[in-house]
Design an enzyme around this catalytic site. Structure first.
Site, PDB file in Angstrom:
ATOM      1  N   ARG A  71      40.188  43.241  49.008  1.00  0.00           N
ATOM      2  CA  ARG A  71      40.439  42.988  47.572  1.00  0.00           C
ATOM      3  C   ARG A  71      39.166  43.113  46.752  1.00  0.00           C
ATOM      4  O   ARG A  71      39.183  43.566  45.602  1.00  0.00           O
ATOM      5  CB  ARG A  71      41.080  41.606  47.402  1.00  0.00           C
ATOM      6  N   HIS A 120      40.266  29.715  39.299  1.00  0.00           N
ATOM      7  CA  HIS A 120      40.480  29.859  40.739  1.00  0.00           C
ATOM      8  C   HIS A 120      39.311  30.539  41.436  1.00  0.00           C
ATOM      9  O   HIS A 120      39.468  31.076  42.535  1.00  0.00           O
ATOM     10  CB  HIS A 120      41.781  30.620  41.002  1.00  0.00           C
ATOM     11  N   CYS A 128      29.365  28.770  51.743  1.00  0.00           N
ATOM     12  CA  CYS A 128      29.442  28.411  53.155  1.00  0.00           C
ATOM     13  C   CYS A 128      30.588  27.427  53.369  1.00  0.00           C
ATOM     14  O   CYS A 128      30.698  26.420  52.652  1.00  0.00           O
ATOM     15  CB  CYS A 128      28.127  27.787  53.607  1.00  0.00           C
ATOM     16  N   GLY A 188      50.314  37.694  31.396  1.00  0.00           N
ATOM     17  CA  GLY A 188      50.349  38.292  32.731  1.00  0.00           C
ATOM     18  C   GLY A 188      50.353  37.275  33.841  1.00  0.00           C
ATOM     19  O   GLY A 188      49.701  37.452  34.871  1.00  0.00           O
ATOM     20  N   ASN A 214      54.206  39.002  28.857  1.00  0.00           N
ATOM     21  CA  ASN A 214      54.462  39.167  30.278  1.00  0.00           C
ATOM     22  C   ASN A 214      55.477  40.278  30.501  1.00  0.00           C
ATOM     23  O   ASN A 214      56.351  40.515  29.660  1.00  0.00           O
ATOM     24  CB  ASN A 214      54.948  37.851  30.895  1.00  0.00           C
TER      25      ASN A 214
END
Ligand code: BV8
Length: 247
Positions: A71, A120, A128, A188, A214
């Site tokens: 990704r 997010h 780590c 979206g 949307n």
């Protein structure tokens, strides 16, 4: 020419504090899969929500690392689309403009948005899994999961997985901006993932105008002041053009 409600443009012209929350749909026209899109190739056998968890990383760190490496490569090869660019221009039109994103691809920043609150996290950097040190760059190995230079723990994408708490500063900034806004855009996003999905309802609760952009109906659509069905890459530039034409 996109037909936009006059009242929306009037509201935009008088708005002072604007918040925009984006989801994976904003990056779809840059060629990046949304979470709802079926994954392709090797990844077709997995559901994103089954890979984006601490348990998945615990069980098979290499598999999860590889999914994010794929990704990350796709995100770096993608270009911001007209929807990202329109949001970047909106940042200078109001007394305040707060851009919140659920996306981890970094395309808003590359489109020139001056301040992006990544609810997010980001796949553009890692941390780590043991000592939580953050790294903007790391020694790519020949595919294996890299280790932390400080403690030799496994490095992981610096994203929020399902079951993990959102970064407290980002969430608090998002809540503060949402409480103060007079116009909230939900763009979206399927509006299914919390607590991000609750922000639009919090805006409605204190009387803000809610605009949803949307491609499909969502649980939010029925509550929106204006629900625009279509692609953000077309609708956002159209809204911006109508805003400038109304001056
Ligand atoms: C947490 C990063 C506390 C990783 C992601 C309350 C109620 C219910 C459930 C919960 C709740 N509180 C917590 C939960 C559990 C969970 C949750 O919400 N589950 C859901 C599935 C029910 N939430 C969490 O775990 C969150 N943590 O709350 O911490 C806690 C702690 C311990 C235990 C419990 C709680 C963390 C959530 C964050 C997960 N990480 N991403 C990564 O990217 O790999 S979520 C990820 O999925 C995305 O970031 C995004 O948020 C979500 C996908 O949503 P969208 O972005 O909306 O994408 P989607 O594909 O769904 O929709 C795209 C839309 O675009 C579609 O509608 C489509 O029609 C439209 N579209 C497509 N093309 C276009 C378009 N629109 C316009 N133009 C186009 N061209």
């Amino acid at each position: 020419m996109t037909d936009l409600p006059n009242q929306l443009i009037d509201t935009l012209r008088t708005a002072r504090h604007v918040v925009a929350l984006t989801g994976a749909g904003v990056s779809q026209e840059s060629g990046l899969n949304t979470f709802r899109d079926a994954q392709v190739g090797f990844w077709a056998q997995y559901r994103p929500e089954d890979l984006a968890t601490p348990q998945a990383f615990e069980r098979d760190p290499q598999l999860v690392w590889d999914w994010y490496a794929m990704r990350r490569t796709q995100a770096r090869a993608a270009a911001p689309n007209p929807g990202h660019l329109a949001l970047a221009e909106m940042a200078s039109l109001f007394k305040s403009f707060t851009l919140l994103t659920q996306n981890v691809d970094g395309l808003h920043q590359r489109a020139g948005s001056p301040a992006v609150i990544e609810l997010h996290g980001s796949i553009q950097n890692v941390r780590c899994a043991s000592c939580s040190l953050h790294y903007d760059s790391w020694q790519e190995t020949s595919g294996e999961v890299p280790h932390c230079p400080a403690c030799a723990g496994l490095l992981r994408p610096n994203v929020v997985w399902f079951g993990e708490s959102l970064p407290s500063a980002a969430l608090q900034s998002a809540l503060d901006a949402t409480q103060a806004c007079d116009l909230f855009f939900s763009i979206g996003t399927s509006g299914l993932v919390h607590p991000a999905a609750s922000l639009a309802y919090a805006a409605l609760e204190h009387g803000a105008c809610l605009v949803e952009i949307n491609a499909t109906e969502t649980p939010l659509t029925a509550h929106a002041t204006h629900a625009l069905t279509g692609s953000s890459g077309q609708l956002l530039p159209a809204i911006l053009n109508a805003y400038h034409a109304a001056r």
